[in-house]
Scaffold this motif. Structure first.
Motif, mmCIF file in Angstrom:
data_model
loop_
_atom_site.group_PDB
_atom_site.id
_atom_site.type_symbol
_atom_site.label_atom_id
_atom_site.label_comp_id
_atom_site.label_asym_id
_atom_site.label_seq_id
_atom_site.Cartn_x
_atom_site.Cartn_y
_atom_site.Cartn_z
ATOM 1 N N ARG A 11 0.834 -1.206 0.000
ATOM 2 C CA ARG A 11 0.000 0.000 0.000
ATOM 3 C C ARG A 11 0.870 1.258 0.000
ATOM 4 N N ARG A 12 1.954 1.218 0.751
ATOM 5 C CA ARG A 12 2.861 2.371 0.795
ATOM 6 C C ARG A 12 3.453 2.642 -0.591
ATOM 7 N N PHE A 13 3.835 1.574 -1.292
ATOM 8 C CA PHE A 13 4.400 1.729 -2.633
ATOM 9 C C PHE A 13 3.379 2.343 -3.583
ATOM 10 N N HIS A 14 2.141 1.852 -3.557
ATOM 11 C CA HIS A 14 1.137 2.341 -4.511
ATOM 12 C C HIS A 14 0.641 3.740 -4.169
ATOM 13 N N ASP A 15 0.773 4.130 -2.922
ATOM 14 C CA ASP A 15 0.394 5.502 -2.549
ATOM 15 C C ASP A 15 1.502 6.512 -2.855
ATOM 16 N N SER A 16 2.696 6.008 -3.120
ATOM 17 C CA SER A 16 3.842 6.889 -3.362
ATOM 18 C C SER A 16 3.892 7.354 -4.817
ATOM 19 N N ASP A 17 4.662 8.423 -5.059
ATOM 20 C CA ASP A 17 4.858 8.889 -6.435
ATOM 21 C C ASP A 17 5.552 7.827 -7.274
ATOM 22 N N SER A 18 6.476 7.090 -6.671
ATOM 23 C CA SER A 18 7.192 6.041 -7.417
ATOM 24 C C SER A 18 6.231 5.000 -7.958
ATOM 25 N N GLY A 19 5.307 4.552 -7.109
ATOM 26 C CA GLY A 19 4.344 3.539 -7.541
ATOM 27 C C GLY A 19 3.407 4.067 -8.606
ATOM 28 N N LYS A 20 2.905 5.281 -8.413
ATOM 29 C CA LYS A 20 1.975 5.870 -9.385
ATOM 30 C C LYS A 20 2.662 6.144 -10.716
ATOM 31 N N ASN A 21 3.902 6.616 -10.668
ATOM 32 C CA ASN A 21 4.617 6.928 -11.910
ATOM 33 C C ASN A 21 5.003 5.668 -12.679
ATOM 34 N N PHE A 22 5.364 4.610 -11.945
ATOM 35 C CA PHE A 22 5.737 3.373 -12.632
ATOM 36 C C PHE A 22 4.530 2.775 -13.344
ATOM 37 N N LEU A 23 3.392 2.669 -12.648
ATOM 38 C CA LEU A 23 2.184 2.146 -13.289
ATOM 39 C C LEU A 23 1.738 3.076 -14.413
ATOM 40 N N GLY A 24 1.873 4.390 -14.203
ATOM 41 C CA GLY A 24 1.523 5.336 -15.261
ATOM 42 C C GLY A 24 2.383 5.178 -16.498
#
Length: 384
Positions: free
Chosen positions: A103-116
């Protein structure tokens, strides 16, 4: 209106309405001829709250986790932020151990930018064939040359004769050469001011082609390859105009390499869902391939059952290529060995298939601890 059921005064302009009778009453029976609008909702009695029912993007059994996928929003494309000097490259390490870490990863900019970034790649190939012309930069050509070298190594390192079905030991020889040469392969296209980035790029690249001790391969390794490409985009070596070539040239070449490795060295599926999985090894080509087929005039999701279509178009469309490969390596009825893919073929259009695949990738790959516990975090993909 019934001629015998008229408003007072209608058809008889000289007849005034009787005393105490509304103008909307029938002149014959006194009954109403129209009805007032219903009263507006008041704060005392508001309308009942309800959740609109959305059709599932992927036709799957409604278990709790799958229901969550259906109701989840479709991931959106994001612009990849490019790093600038001073650079602080570091050896990436594993960080994810629990669902809270996920959850921490997906809430972070890193997680959002990678999936984006993955979504952006999918959109870049929308309604395009593999052979369609696209911009190919020197970096793209260098990556293609590297992948071709890895394919050539397979021919140079033949499989050994052994009794076990999975895991030919020659794969370890191939993988050992990969580890030894990875840094030199990166330096083929890194400019002088980014040569120190190898400390961060090599671990992603080296773990993109399977595990040498288990001799297996799965969606976690495929995700590492996407993370390697994302890291190159973070460095500014891959730009948005390269995204179509990343999918139609680089990822297609990567897929060719992995199928070669899977067939020659009999790589075991890593963490396969078995018969209920989407595919034993891959996920991303189904995302990119479904995007390719959006708005196609003739080919629908159900077209995967037409062998002529698979024979004639699998070289142009990744989704069809994946289905053809599954049918090649698995025997029996398609609905029995690949029931999820068979269910998806009943979805009405490729837009829904693509949206469902993106949501499923986030839920079934990027949100699974057994897969993401091996994911690496450094300076380019930060643990925020």
């Amino acid at each position: 209106m019934d001629p015998h059921h008229q408003s007072i005064g209608e058809g008889d302009e000289t007849s005034p309405p009787p005393s105490g009778t509304a103008a909307t009453s029938c002149r014959h029976c006194g009954g109403p001829t129209s009805y007032p609008s219903p009263p507006a909702w008041s704060d005392i009695s508001p309308p009942p709250a309800y959740r609109p029912i959305r059709s599932p993007a992927v036709n799957i059994s409604p278990t709790s986790s799958q229901q969550a996928i259906i109701l989840a929003p479709v991931p959106q494309a994001r612009k990849t932020p490019v790093v600038s000097p001073p650079y602080h490259f570091q050896v990436p390490v594993k960080r994810i151990q629990t669902p809270e870490d996920i959850r921490r990863f997906h809430d972070s900019d890193s997680g959002k930018n990678f999936l984006g970034f993955v979504v952006s790649l999918s959109e870049s190939i929308r309604s395009r064939k593999i052979s369609d012309p696209c911009h190919e930069s020197p970096v793209i050509n260098s990556i293609l040359s590297i992948l071709q070298s890895l394919i050539d190594w397979v021919d140079q390192i033949p499989p050994v004769q052994q009794s076990s079905r999975y895991g030919n030991l020659s794969y370890r020889v191939w993988h050992s050469r990969l580890i030894d040469d990875s840094e030199q392969l990166m330096l083929q296209f890194l400019p002088d001011d980014l040569r120190s980035a190898t400390v961060e790029l090599v671990p992603y690249f080296a773990d993109s082609f399977g595990n040498s001790s288990r001799i297996d391969y799965g969606t976690g390794h495929e995700t590492n390859f996407a993370a390697w490409l994302y890291s190159l985009a973070r460095l500014g070596l891959i730009k948005e105009e390269d995204y179509q070539a990343i999918v139609s040239r680089v990822f297609v070449k990567y897929l060719d390499l992995m199928r070669n490795l899977q067939l020659v060295y009999c790589l075991e599926p890593a963490g396969s869902h078995g018969v209920w999985g989407l595919d034993d090894y891959h996920f991303l080509p189904f995302i990119f391939g479904s995007s390719q087929l959006i708005d196609h005039k003739y080919m629908k999701p159900k077209s995967i059952h037409n062998q002529d279509i698979l024979d004639n178009f699998s070289k142009e469309y990744m989704y069809l290529s994946c289905i053809a490969f599954v049918k090649q390596v698995k025997k029996g009825l398609f609905a029995e060995h690949s029931p999820l893919l068979d269910d998806i073929s009943g979805v009405p259009n490729w837009n829904k298939v693509n949206a469902g695949m993106l949501k499923m990738y986030k839920a079934e790959v990027l949100e699974k601890v057994p897969i993401m516990q091996h994911f690496l975090f450094g300076w380019l993909i930060k643990w925020d």
